[in-house]
Design a protein around this motif. Structure first.
Motif, PDB file in Angstrom:
ATOM      1  N   VAL A  73      25.661 -20.578 -74.773  1.00  0.00           N
ATOM      2  CA  VAL A  73      24.467 -21.499 -76.063  1.00  0.00           C
ATOM      3  C   VAL A  73      25.856 -22.783 -75.774  1.00  0.00           C
ATOM      4  CG1 VAL A  73      23.448 -19.808 -76.686  1.00  0.00           C
ATOM      5  CG2 VAL A  73      25.644 -20.004 -78.039  1.00  0.00           C
ATOM      6  N   ALA A  74      25.294 -23.756 -76.369  1.00  0.00           N
ATOM      7  CA  ALA A  74      25.776 -25.256 -76.496  1.00  0.00           C
ATOM      8  C   ALA A  74      27.164 -24.657 -77.691  1.00  0.00           C
ATOM      9  CB  ALA A  74      25.233 -26.005 -76.721  1.00  0.00           C
ATOM     10  N   ALA A  75      26.280 -24.446 -78.620  1.00  0.00           N
ATOM     11  CA  ALA A  75      27.240 -24.782 -80.153  1.00  0.00           C
ATOM     12  C   ALA A  75      26.808 -23.716 -81.281  1.00  0.00           C
ATOM     13  CB  ALA A  75      26.731 -25.887 -80.630  1.00  0.00           C
ATOM     14  N   PRO A  76      27.538 -22.717 -81.942  1.00  0.00           N
ATOM     15  CA  PRO A  76      26.426 -21.575 -82.677  1.00  0.00           C
ATOM     16  C   PRO A  76      24.957 -21.611 -83.514  1.00  0.00           C
ATOM     17  CG  PRO A  76      29.092 -22.056 -83.009  1.00  0.00           C
ATOM     18  CD  PRO A  76      28.750 -23.207 -82.095  1.00  0.00           C
ATOM     19  N   SER A  77      25.171 -23.440 -83.853  1.00  0.00           N
ATOM     20  CA  SER A  77      24.229 -23.722 -84.328  1.00  0.00           C
ATOM     21  C   SER A  77      22.853 -23.153 -84.155  1.00  0.00           C
ATOM     22  CB  SER A  77      24.193 -24.610 -84.768  1.00  0.00           C
ATOM     23  OG  SER A  77      24.314 -25.708 -83.781  1.00  0.00           O
ATOM     24  N   VAL A  78      22.515 -23.232 -82.553  1.00  0.00           N
ATOM     25  CA  VAL A  78      21.569 -23.191 -81.509  1.00  0.00           C
ATOM     26  C   VAL A  78      21.082 -21.461 -81.868  1.00  0.00           C
ATOM     27  CG1 VAL A  78      20.898 -22.959 -79.086  1.00  0.00           C
ATOM     28  CG2 VAL A  78      22.731 -24.366 -79.946  1.00  0.00           C
ATOM     29  N   LEU A  79      22.416 -20.767 -82.323  1.00  0.00           N
ATOM     30  CA  LEU A  79      21.944 -19.613 -82.100  1.00  0.00           C
ATOM     31  C   LEU A  79      20.676 -19.341 -84.331  1.00  0.00           C
ATOM     32  CD1 LEU A  79      24.098 -16.466 -80.728  1.00  0.00           C
ATOM     33  CD2 LEU A  79      21.944 -17.595 -80.033  1.00  0.00           C
ATOM     34  N   SER A  80      21.786 -19.618 -84.677  1.00  0.00           N
ATOM     35  CA  SER A  80      21.623 -19.538 -86.133  1.00  0.00           C
ATOM     36  C   SER A  80      22.248 -20.825 -87.122  1.00  0.00           C
ATOM     37  CB  SER A  80      21.987 -18.133 -86.542  1.00  0.00           C
ATOM     38  OG  SER A  80      22.151 -18.591 -88.371  1.00  0.00           O
TER      39      SER A  80
END
Length: 153
Positions: free
Chosen positions: A128-135
């Motif tokens: 994923v590009a950044a952790p915020s993509v997951l949550s």
């Protein structure tokens, strides 16, 4: 060193790197292949690529799935930027991109069906590009989940 490296076709190399054949061919033609990559055209016209960045080992250990998510209110160019960032990341490590999953869903809540499916399948390497993509919140729970599953995040 050239003879020690395994050669692959330009098309196969391009697919593994997550770029189009046309882009790879243009790089070869213009002598702009990455530094550790050697291209050679055979008398038949076939272009063979030798890439010293490709790690040795089973194919499964090099496979990666890209997951990109945007909020329904976001511009779709944000998703394309995430995918490109992840592609470059995978190529730099010699990983083979087996799937790109795109999802338009809010950052929180149970609406992320495609992400849930990837987790249930036990995806070994999710990029994923950044952790915020997951949550948007409590990313540490995802980290703990993937560590327990012995997967790489």
């Amino acid at each position: 060193m050239r003879s020690e490296l395994r050669a692959e076709s330009l098309g196969r190399w391009a697919k593994r790197c997550g770029i189009s054949y046309r882009t790879a061919w243009r790089w070869f033609r213009d002598h702009k292949l990455p530094e550790d990559v050697v291209g050679e055209q055979m008398p038949t016209g076939t272009i063979l690529i030798r890439d010293s960045r490709v790690p040795r080992g089973p194919e499964q250990e090099r496979e990666a799935v890209i997951y990109a998510r945007t909020n329904p209110r976001q511009d779709q160019s944000a998703m394309l930027e995430q995918i490109e960032s992840c592609r470059f990341f995978c190529v730099a490590r010699g990983w083979i991109i087996t799937k790109i999953v795109r999802e338009v869903a809010p950052g929180v809540g149970p609406q992320r069906i495609k992400l849930a499916r990837l987790i249930q399948q036990g995806t070994p390497r999710l990029v994923v590009a950044a952790p915020s993509v997951l949550s948007r919140f409590d990313f540490r729970y995802y980290e703990a989940l993937w560590q327990k599953m012995e997967s790489e995040l």
